[in-house]
Scaffold this active site. Structure first.
Site, PDB file in Angstrom:
ATOM      1  N   ASN A   7       1.055  -1.397  -0.163  1.00 37.25           N
ATOM      2  CA  ASN A   7      -0.074  -0.033  -0.125  1.00 37.25           C
ATOM      3  C   ASN A   7       0.805   1.299  -0.048  1.00 37.25           C
ATOM      4  O   ASN A   7       1.513   1.731   1.067  1.00 37.25           O
ATOM      5  CB  ASN A   7      -0.831  -0.077   1.342  1.00 37.25           C
ATOM      6  CG  ASN A   7      -2.000   1.073   1.334  1.00 37.25           C
ATOM      7  OD1 ASN A   7      -1.852   2.086   0.663  1.00 37.25           O
ATOM      8  ND2 ASN A   7      -2.987   1.184   2.375  1.00 37.25           N
ATOM      9  N   LYS A  14       3.083   1.042   3.371  1.00 37.16           N
ATOM     10  CA  LYS A  14       2.825  -0.075   4.105  1.00 37.16           C
ATOM     11  C   LYS A  14       2.703  -1.358   3.644  1.00 37.16           C
ATOM     12  O   LYS A  14       2.419  -1.489   2.421  1.00 37.16           O
ATOM     13  CB  LYS A  14       1.352   0.146   4.597  1.00 37.16           C
ATOM     14  CG  LYS A  14       0.981   1.092   5.966  1.00 37.16           C
ATOM     15  CD  LYS A  14      -0.223   1.241   6.362  1.00 37.16           C
ATOM     16  CE  LYS A  14      -0.861   2.402   6.326  1.00 37.16           C
ATOM     17  NZ  LYS A  14      -2.399   2.394   6.486  1.00 37.16           N
ATOM     18  N   HIS A 160     -11.388   5.448  -0.761  1.00 33.33           N
ATOM     19  CA  HIS A 160     -11.679   4.732   0.451  1.00 33.33           C
ATOM     20  C   HIS A 160     -12.585   3.403   0.054  1.00 33.33           C
ATOM     21  O   HIS A 160     -13.173   2.740   1.180  1.00 33.33           O
ATOM     22  CB  HIS A 160     -12.274   5.570   1.568  1.00 33.33           C
ATOM     23  CG  HIS A 160     -11.330   6.547   2.280  1.00 33.33           C
ATOM     24  ND1 HIS A 160     -12.136   7.793   2.748  1.00 33.33           N
ATOM     25  CD2 HIS A 160     -10.216   6.516   2.501  1.00 33.33           C
ATOM     26  CE1 HIS A 160     -11.164   8.419   3.397  1.00 33.33           C
ATOM     27  NE2 HIS A 160      -9.973   7.847   3.030  1.00 33.33           N
ATOM     28  N   GLY A 190     -10.763   8.736   9.190  1.00 35.54           N
ATOM     29  CA  GLY A 190      -9.379   8.953   9.490  1.00 35.54           C
ATOM     30  C   GLY A 190      -8.755  10.080   9.457  1.00 35.54           C
ATOM     31  O   GLY A 190      -9.635  11.230   9.785  1.00 35.54           O
ATOM     32  N   GLY A 192      -8.501  11.257   6.256  1.00 38.74           N
ATOM     33  CA  GLY A 192      -9.336  11.574   5.383  1.00 38.74           C
ATOM     34  C   GLY A 192     -10.825  10.924   5.787  1.00 38.74           C
ATOM     35  O   GLY A 192     -10.512   9.888   6.564  1.00 38.74           O
ATOM     36  N   ARG A 265      -7.698  14.088  18.946  1.00 39.34           N
ATOM     37  CA  ARG A 265      -7.459  13.912  20.447  1.00 39.34           C
ATOM     38  C   ARG A 265      -7.197  15.390  21.080  1.00 39.34           C
ATOM     39  O   ARG A 265      -7.703  15.747  22.120  1.00 39.34           O
ATOM     40  CB  ARG A 265      -6.532  13.015  20.843  1.00 39.34           C
ATOM     41  CG  ARG A 265      -6.785  11.607  20.637  1.00 39.34           C
ATOM     42  CD  ARG A 265      -5.737  10.746  20.265  1.00 39.34           C
ATOM     43  NE  ARG A 265      -5.041  10.770  19.103  1.00 39.34           N
ATOM     44  CZ  ARG A 265      -4.151   9.843  18.805  1.00 39.34           C
ATOM     45  NH1 ARG A 265      -3.944   8.852  19.331  1.00 39.34           N
ATOM     46  NH2 ARG A 265      -3.659   9.942  17.459  1.00 39.34           N
ATOM     47  N   GLU A 344      -7.734  -2.439   5.296  1.00 40.19           N
ATOM     48  CA  GLU A 344      -7.638  -2.432   3.828  1.00 40.19           C
ATOM     49  C   GLU A 344      -6.728  -3.439   3.191  1.00 40.19           C
ATOM     50  O   GLU A 344      -6.951  -4.051   2.236  1.00 40.19           O
ATOM     51  CB  GLU A 344      -7.362  -0.931   3.411  1.00 40.19           C
ATOM     52  CG  GLU A 344      -8.351  -0.110   3.502  1.00 40.19           C
ATOM     53  CD  GLU A 344      -7.807   1.438   3.798  1.00 40.19           C
ATOM     54  OE1 GLU A 344      -7.059   1.904   4.677  1.00 40.19           O
ATOM     55  OE2 GLU A 344      -8.313   2.266   2.573  1.00 40.19           O
TER      56      GLU A 344
END
Ligand code: ADP
Length: 356
Positions: A7, A14, A160, A190, A192, A265, A344
């Site tokens: 990815n 990733k 997505h 996320g 996005g 957060r 994913e």
């Protein structure tokens, strides 16, 4: 035997290696900051070559890899399904770099590096846009002169897709009902953010559009705005198109409104200490999602479940509660609210193994 999933993001790679047929995760990793001066990897091509070295250094024989799945961001109107990679497919993916200049070229670099190392292994492209290719024409064409669609292919594509498809299939397993009997709203929150209406397994609407800029308020992207704002910025504020592009993509959203961070957060912490902008920012984020859920409930007529996923969706029950608390008021039956971690790479591994 195993399946490797690659990815490539705009500055990262990733990877996950799954054993088949169990889909047990064997190893995974992340290479970040590709191309930055302090990074060991100058390019995505080099980064993917080093993925194979890393796998070997774990004592794994790369000859056991029987398939490689690649995330590819943009498949235009051409790719509606996972596709076996051939030289012709590579050319098509390159063609769509026009529509996703930050992503398709790096996705391609990953494909080329993998073909260099394992030239005989089956490689499959799984497109972010593919799941949304079932959206009807009246929903994906913009209200522009028709030639902008017919000649230049300016339309809603949505992104997505693999994540929306994965959580919809997990929801079907959790609810013990086939997808063909479910109407679902999937909400990927996320960095996005996007939302999709899934009618009996087929996506019929999604919030991201021609690019990932449209729709919900995101970490640094503005989501929906009046397009005339852009002309005002050019003509009255004297900003250049590239400056505006940068503002809308990287300086807006949660970051731009709060003036603090794109991380929810930090914004929640500031909100609890009475920062008015942080509170406004959370109100706007929640409100935009509520508005979309209501609209999608309207086009689906009934909704069995609303599913939240990705970093914000999976970890902020307080935000989910605020978004969903009034849902029962306008739907005959209150839908189930599910939080499902997205994966994913697992979805890409499964699709890579499937019949093409
Ligand atoms: P990406 O789209 O880059 O893959 P993620 O899905 O990881 O992003 O989502 C990133 C966002 O999720 C962060 O900006 C943060 O706001 C939120 N997030 C991640 N982990 C947590 C957590 N443990 N608690 C609350 N929020 C979180």
């Amino acid at each position: 035997m195993s399946i490797l999933v690659i990815n490539c993001g705009s500055s990262s790679v990733k990877y996950k290696l799954f054993e088949v047929p169990s889909f047990r995760l064997v190893t995974k990793g992340l290479i970040e900051k590709i191309g930055e001066s302090n990074s060991a990897c100058r390019s995505h091509y080099q980064a993917v070559l080093s993925v194979f070295s890393r796998i070997k250094s774990c004592g794994i024989d790369i000859k056991d890899i029987s398939g490689i799945g690649h995330r590819v961001v943009h498949g235009g109107e051409k790719f509606k399904k996972p596709t076996l990679i051939t030289s012709k497919v590579i050319k098509e993916i390159r063609k769509y770099s026009r529509l996703a200049p930050l992503h398709n070229p790096v996705n391609l670099a990953g494909i080329l590096a993998s073909r260099k190392v394992l030239s005989k292994v089956r490689q499959v492209a799984v497109f972010d846009t593919a799941f949304h290719q079932t959206i009807p024409k009246y929903a994906y064409i913009y209200g522009l002169p028709f030639e902008f669609y017919s000649k230049f292919k300016i339309r809603r594509y949505g992104f997505h897709g693999t994540s929306h498809q994965y959580v919809a299939s997990r929801a079907s397993a959790m609810l013990k009902k086939p997808l063909s009997r479910l109407k679902l709203i999937t909400v990927h929150l996320g960095n996005g953010c996007s939302i999709a209406a899934v009618d009996r397994g087929r996506c019929i609407e999604t919030s991201m559009g021609f690019t990932p800029l449209e729709g919900l308020i995101m970490g640094t992207r503005c989501g929906d705005i009046d397009p005339a704002v852009v002309f005002y910025m050019i003509n009255r504020l004297g900003l250049s198109p590239s400056k505006i592009e940068d503002i809308l993509n990287t300086k807006s959203g949660l970051l731009g409104i709060s003036g603090l961070s794109n991380d929810i957060r930090m914004i929640k912490r500031a909100g609890s200490k009475r920062s008015l902008r942080a509170r406004l920012c959370l109100d706007m984020f929640v409100y935009r999602i509520k508005k979309y859920i209501a609209a999608y409930a309207g086009i689906l007529n009934e909704v069995q479940a609303v599913i939240f996923t990705a970093g914000i969706g999976e970890n902020n029950p307080d935000i989910i509660k605020r978004i969903t608390k009034d849902l029962g008021r306008f739907l005959k039956r209150k839908p189930r609210i599910l939080t499902i971690p997205t994966d994913e790479e697992l979805m890409i591994a499964r699709l890579t193994c499937g019949k093409l």
